[in-house]
Scaffold this motif. Structure first.
Motif, PDB file in Angstrom:
ATOM      1  N   THR A  92      17.267 -92.680  92.128  1.00 58.49           N
ATOM      2  CA  THR A  92      17.689 -91.350  91.681  1.00 58.49           C
ATOM      3  C   THR A  92      16.680 -90.268  92.029  1.00 58.49           C
ATOM      4  OG1 THR A  92      16.777 -91.836  89.472  1.00 58.49           O
ATOM      5  CG2 THR A  92      19.136 -92.205  89.803  1.00 58.49           C
ATOM      6  N   ALA A  93      15.545 -90.643  92.615  1.00 56.73           N
ATOM      7  CA  ALA A  93      14.576 -89.657  93.102  1.00 56.73           C
ATOM      8  C   ALA A  93      14.959 -89.274  94.531  1.00 56.73           C
ATOM      9  CB  ALA A  93      13.167 -90.234  93.071  1.00 56.73           C
ATOM     10  N   ASP A  94      15.122 -87.992  94.797  1.00 51.73           N
ATOM     11  CA  ASP A  94      15.530 -87.555  96.125  1.00 51.73           C
ATOM     12  C   ASP A  94      14.578 -88.054  97.201  1.00 51.73           C
ATOM     13  OD1 ASP A  94      17.860 -86.211  95.474  1.00 51.73           O
ATOM     14  OD2 ASP A  94      16.831 -84.332  95.036  1.00 51.73           O
ATOM     15  N   SER A  95      13.294 -88.109  96.884  1.00 50.98           N
ATOM     16  CA  SER A  95      12.303 -88.528  97.877  1.00 50.98           C
ATOM     17  C   SER A  95      12.434 -90.004  98.231  1.00 50.98           C
ATOM     18  CB  SER A  95      10.886 -88.264  97.353  1.00 50.98           C
ATOM     19  OG  SER A  95      10.629 -89.078  96.218  1.00 50.98           O
ATOM     20  N   GLY A  96      12.912 -90.810  97.281  1.00 47.24           N
ATOM     21  CA  GLY A  96      12.970 -92.253  97.494  1.00 47.24           C
ATOM     22  C   GLY A  96      11.598 -92.868  97.667  1.00 47.24           C
ATOM     23  N   SER A  97      10.580 -92.128  97.249  1.00 47.68           N
ATOM     24  CA  SER A  97       9.197 -92.570  97.429  1.00 47.68           C
ATOM     25  C   SER A  97       8.367 -92.057  96.254  1.00 47.68           C
ATOM     26  CB  SER A  97       8.637 -92.016  98.745  1.00 47.68           C
ATOM     27  OG  SER A  97       7.254 -92.254  98.849  1.00 47.68           O
ATOM     28  N   LEU A  98       7.803 -92.981  95.476  1.00 49.76           N
ATOM     29  CA  LEU A  98       7.062 -92.612  94.271  1.00 49.76           C
ATOM     30  C   LEU A  98       5.787 -93.430  94.162  1.00 49.76           C
ATOM     31  CD1 LEU A  98      10.092 -92.597  91.814  1.00 49.76           C
ATOM     32  CD2 LEU A  98       8.974 -90.588  92.779  1.00 49.76           C
ATOM     33  N   THR A  99       4.793 -92.858  93.516  1.00 48.76           N
ATOM     34  CA  THR A  99       3.561 -93.585  93.242  1.00 48.76           C
ATOM     35  C   THR A  99       3.689 -94.310  91.909  1.00 48.76           C
ATOM     36  OG1 THR A  99       2.521 -91.764  92.046  1.00 48.76           O
ATOM     37  CG2 THR A  99       2.239 -91.809  94.446  1.00 48.76           C
ATOM     38  N   ALA A 100       2.762 -95.213  91.658  1.00 49.73           N
ATOM     39  CA  ALA A 100       2.752 -95.911  90.380  1.00 49.73           C
ATOM     40  C   ALA A 100       2.551 -94.926  89.235  1.00 49.73           C
ATOM     41  CB  ALA A 100       1.648 -96.971  90.365  1.00 49.73           C
ATOM     42  N   ALA A 101       1.697 -93.915  89.460  1.00 50.74           N
ATOM     43  CA  ALA A 101       1.444 -92.922  88.411  1.00 50.74           C
ATOM     44  C   ALA A 101       2.709 -92.138  88.078  1.00 50.74           C
ATOM     45  CB  ALA A 101       0.340 -91.963  88.856  1.00 50.74           C
ATOM     46  N   GLU A 102       3.491 -91.810  89.100  1.00 49.49           N
ATOM     47  CA  GLU A 102       4.738 -91.076  88.854  1.00 49.49           C
ATOM     48  C   GLU A 102       5.739 -91.934  88.101  1.00 49.49           C
ATOM     49  OE1 GLU A 102       4.583 -88.100  92.755  1.00 49.49           O
ATOM     50  OE2 GLU A 102       5.571 -90.057  92.896  1.00 49.49           O
ATOM     51  N   LEU A 103       5.780 -93.217  88.426  1.00 51.90           N
ATOM     52  CA  LEU A 103       6.673 -94.127  87.713  1.00 51.90           C
ATOM     53  C   LEU A 103       6.242 -94.285  86.257  1.00 51.90           C
ATOM     54  CD1 LEU A 103       7.094 -96.801  90.512  1.00 51.90           C
ATOM     55  CD2 LEU A 103       8.936 -95.417  89.536  1.00 51.90           C
ATOM     56  N   VAL A 104       4.947 -94.392  86.029  1.00 48.24           N
ATOM     57  CA  VAL A 104       4.425 -94.483  84.661  1.00 48.24           C
ATOM     58  C   VAL A 104       4.807 -93.236  83.873  1.00 48.24           C
ATOM     59  CG1 VAL A 104       2.300 -94.405  83.287  1.00 48.24           C
ATOM     60  CG2 VAL A 104       2.521 -96.049  85.164  1.00 48.24           C
ATOM     61  N   GLN A 105       4.658 -92.082  84.493  1.00 45.28           N
ATOM     62  CA  GLN A 105       4.949 -90.823  83.814  1.00 45.28           C
ATOM     63  C   GLN A 105       6.430 -90.693  83.481  1.00 45.28           C
ATOM     64  OE1 GLN A 105       4.507 -87.301  86.244  1.00 45.28           O
ATOM     65  NE2 GLN A 105       4.033 -86.020  84.489  1.00 45.28           N
ATOM     66  N   HIS A 106       7.272 -91.045  84.425  1.00 48.91           N
ATOM     67  CA  HIS A 106       8.711 -90.892  84.212  1.00 48.91           C
ATOM     68  C   HIS A 106       9.258 -91.876  83.191  1.00 48.91           C
ATOM     69  CE1 HIS A 106      12.815 -89.788  85.082  1.00 48.91           C
ATOM     70  NE2 HIS A 106      13.117 -91.054  85.330  1.00 48.91           N
ATOM     71  N   LEU A 107       8.804 -93.124  83.280  1.00 46.80           N
ATOM     72  CA  LEU A 107       9.346 -94.175  82.422  1.00 46.80           C
ATOM     73  C   LEU A 107       8.591 -94.344  81.115  1.00 46.80           C
ATOM     74  CD1 LEU A 107      10.098 -96.849  85.169  1.00 46.80           C
ATOM     75  CD2 LEU A 107      11.692 -95.240  84.101  1.00 46.80           C
ATOM     76  N   GLN A 108       7.403 -93.682  81.017  1.00 47.29           N
ATOM     77  CA  GLN A 108       6.605 -93.744  79.804  1.00 47.29           C
ATOM     78  C   GLN A 108       6.281 -95.186  79.409  1.00 47.29           C
ATOM     79  OE1 GLN A 108       5.306 -90.912  78.005  1.00 47.29           O
ATOM     80  NE2 GLN A 108       5.840 -90.125  80.030  1.00 47.29           N
ATOM     81  N   VAL A 109       5.754 -95.929  80.384  1.00 48.42           N
ATOM     82  CA  VAL A 109       5.355 -97.315  80.155  1.00 48.42           C
ATOM     83  C   VAL A 109       3.941 -97.506  80.691  1.00 48.42           C
ATOM     84  CG1 VAL A 109       7.709 -98.200  80.223  1.00 48.42           C
ATOM     85  CG2 VAL A 109       6.391 -98.028  82.349  1.00 48.42           C
ATOM     86  N   SER A 110       3.394 -98.676  80.511  1.00 47.74           N
ATOM     87  CA  SER A 110       2.025 -98.947  80.940  1.00 47.74           C
ATOM     88  C   SER A 110       1.958 -99.196  82.443  1.00 47.74           C
ATOM     89  CB  SER A 110       1.475-100.161  80.202  1.00 47.74           C
ATOM     90  OG  SER A 110       2.134-101.335  80.644  1.00 47.74           O
TER      91      SER A 110
END
Length: 240
Positions: free
Chosen positions: A117-135
């Motif tokens: 669902t991210a237009d870029s189709g490319s994310l860092t681990a930090a961005e995934l942590v921030q979006h999903l609010q997990v460790s």
């Protein structure tokens, strides 16, 4: 069929239907909802035997409270102009539920949904942590599983000196081929097992059947993936 989120009254209706022994199809029809909505709702809130309307409502409210706004550097799906953030979040939840039912762990399914669902189709681990609010550890485990299945790949971002996880257009084809190869491996193992225990014994006959089934499925899966890849490449060439 009506859209939107299930209300507390809808959840009470589901609980009554389950208590009366109604099927998911009957409950969905009475609420004029897709059956997938009912099955996901029940599955993530205790199952058919443990579903409680009040608890399900509280759990849903709790999940909504835990969601936080996404910064401009994070996944752009909910922030993109013209998109309804609530509709996107509902899509994410439904997509995650579908992939969980297909066999992925919930965290892995959430990460893959986030990537799609991210237009870029490319994310860092930090961005995934921030979006999903997990460790970070949860993200690391999930992306490891997705890499193993060929659904995402890891690229190095030289500017930021960190890894980026990328989902390619052919990600599902790669994942499908990985699964097909596992079937072929299972076929080989079962065939060897039949030889070891004796092909004429009951155990050998069972293993021979297993081998033939997985060999058949695996070969046809690979053929289907190759056919799709060729068709897709031709379509892309024409569109250019």
């Amino acid at each position: 069929m009506p859209g939107g989120r299930l209300t507390h009254q809808d959840r009470r209706h589901i609980a009554r239907g389950l208590a009366e022994g109604l099927t998911y199809t009957e409950i969905a029809r009475s609420l004029q909802r897709p059956i997938s909505t009912i099955t996901r709702e029940v599955a993530r809130n205790g199952g058919a035997g443990g579903y409680r309307a009040d608890q399900a409502q509280q759990a849903t409210a709790g999940r909504a409270r835990r969601r936080r706004p996404i910064s401009s550097s994070g996944p752009p799906a909910t922030d993109a102009p013209g998109r309804d953030p609530h509709a996107v979040r509902d899509l994410e939840e439904q997509f995650t539920g579908a992939m969980t039912e297909a066999g992925l762990s919930r965290m892995t399914a959430r990460v893959l949904t986030c990537m799609y669902t991210a237009d870029s189709g490319s994310l860092t681990a930090a961005e995934l942590v921030q979006h999903l609010q997990v460790s970070p550890a949860s993200i690391s485990k999930a992306v490891g599983e997705l890499e193993q299945q060929g659904l995402i790949r890891r690229d190095r971002d030289p500017r930021r000196r960190r890894d980026r996880y990328v989902i390619d257009a052919d990600a599902w084809v790669q994942g499908w081929i990985v699964s097909a190869r596992r079937n072929v491996t299972m076929a080989d193992l079962a065939r060897k097992g039949a030889e070891i225990v004796g092909a004429t014994t009951p155990a050998g006959a069972r293993l021979k059947d297993v081998s033939e089934f997985f060999d058949h499925v695996g070969r046809h899966m690979i053929q289907a993936a190759e056919h799709w890849r060729q068709t897709s490449m031709s379509r892309r060439t024409i569109s250019r």
